[in-house]
Design an enzyme around this catalytic site. Structure first.
Site, PDB file in Angstrom:
ATOM      1  N   HIS A   1     -56.551 126.942  30.198  1.00 50.78           N
ATOM      2  CA  HIS A   1     -57.033 125.672  30.757  1.00 50.78           C
ATOM      3  C   HIS A   1     -56.711 125.494  32.234  1.00 50.78           C
ATOM      4  CE1 HIS A   1     -57.914 121.220  30.189  1.00 50.78           C
ATOM      5  NE2 HIS A   1     -58.902 121.830  29.565  1.00 50.78           N
TER       6      HIS A   1
ATOM      7  N   LYS B   1     -56.915 125.592  36.324  1.00 54.54           N
ATOM      8  CA  LYS B   1     -57.972 125.485  37.339  1.00 54.54           C
ATOM      9  C   LYS B   1     -57.318 125.692  38.698  1.00 54.54           C
ATOM     10  CE  LYS B   1     -59.361 122.434  33.939  1.00 54.54           C
ATOM     11  NZ  LYS B   1     -58.558 121.510  33.103  1.00 54.54           N
TER      12      LYS B   1
ATOM     13  N   ASP C   1     -55.859 135.131  49.845  1.00 51.99           N
ATOM     14  CA  ASP C   1     -55.101 135.925  50.810  1.00 51.99           C
ATOM     15  C   ASP C   1     -53.593 135.861  50.587  1.00 51.99           C
ATOM     16  OD1 ASP C   1     -57.534 136.562  52.042  1.00 51.99           O
ATOM     17  OD2 ASP C   1     -57.472 134.735  53.224  1.00 51.99           O
TER      18      ASP C   1
END
Length: 226
Positions: A172, A174, A179
């Protein structure tokens, strides 16, 4: 050798010629980045610097010792001034635009760990990043990757490294890391409804400790999904 002990040796070495060389300064900055945000560890280094400066006064003089100490204190806390963070909210397109910009600004690597990807406006930017040579890796939830409108397989077919969670629970997260030095994180699902309907948020920061923690979590998940 832990970071504080390593820092101590660099400080002692720098006192041998009564100044901090460019190489020593660079090494110290890298070591101090490892304790960035850790108030207790920073305090240990500060106290160590004061002790070393006090011991060296008889050899190099009070003014030189204090100049050296001031340089060290600045290095310890210079990381704080370099932290940049910002937050964005939806409904509206602020989160979407900032995610697109985050992807567009990636120069060498882009690690993405998201519940689902169905917004083609974001997908286009990911493909563009891959096309210009950015090493892109994506982790997503296995159930959501099968949803109608999911772009997970489409991205994989474009040659982008993709791995799906295979557990019964949902992956779940996000978040994304660009870099190895910039983190995007928040509740915002990478879907059109997140921009048009939901109350969501995205935060972007270059806070070294947070970036490193999320990078470690990404690497842990990536390795577990071989």
């Amino acid at each position: 050798m832990n970071e504080v002990h390593h820092i101590e040796q660099v400080l002692i070495d720098s006192l041998e010629d009564f100044s901090i060389s460019r190489t020593e300064r660079k090494e110290l900055k890298e070591l101090l980045a490892g304790i960035h945000g850790n108030v207790a560890e920073q305090a240990k280094v500060r106290q160590l610097a004061f002790r070393l400066a006090a011991k060296s006064i008889g050899e190099i003089g009070e003014m030189a010792a204090m100049d050296w100490l001031q340089s060290i204190i600045k290095l310890i806390y210079s990381q704080e001034a370099e932290v940049k963070s910002s937050a964005y909210f939806s409904p509206g397109e602020n989160c979407l635009h900032r995610i697109q910009q985050f992807i567009r600004e990636a120069q060498s690597t882009l690690d993405i760990c998201v519940f689902t990807i169905t917004d083609n406006r974001i997908v286009e930017k990911i493909i563009d990043a891959h096309a210009r040579g950015v090493k892109v890796r994506i982790i997503s939830d296995n159930d959501k990757s099968e949803d109608l409108g999911s772009d997970f397989d489409y991205l994989a077919n474009k040659g982008i490294a993709c791995r799906a969670d295979r557990t019964d629970a949902h992956m779940h997260h996000k978040f994304a890391i660009a870099d190895d030095n910039k983190l995007l994180n928040g509740s915002y699902n990478w879907t059109r409804s997140a921009a048009t309907e939901n109350n969501e948020n995205v935060t972007i920061t270059n806070h070294k400790k947070l970036v490193r923690q999320f990078q470690n979590e990404f690497l842990r998940l990536w390795s577990s999904l071989k």
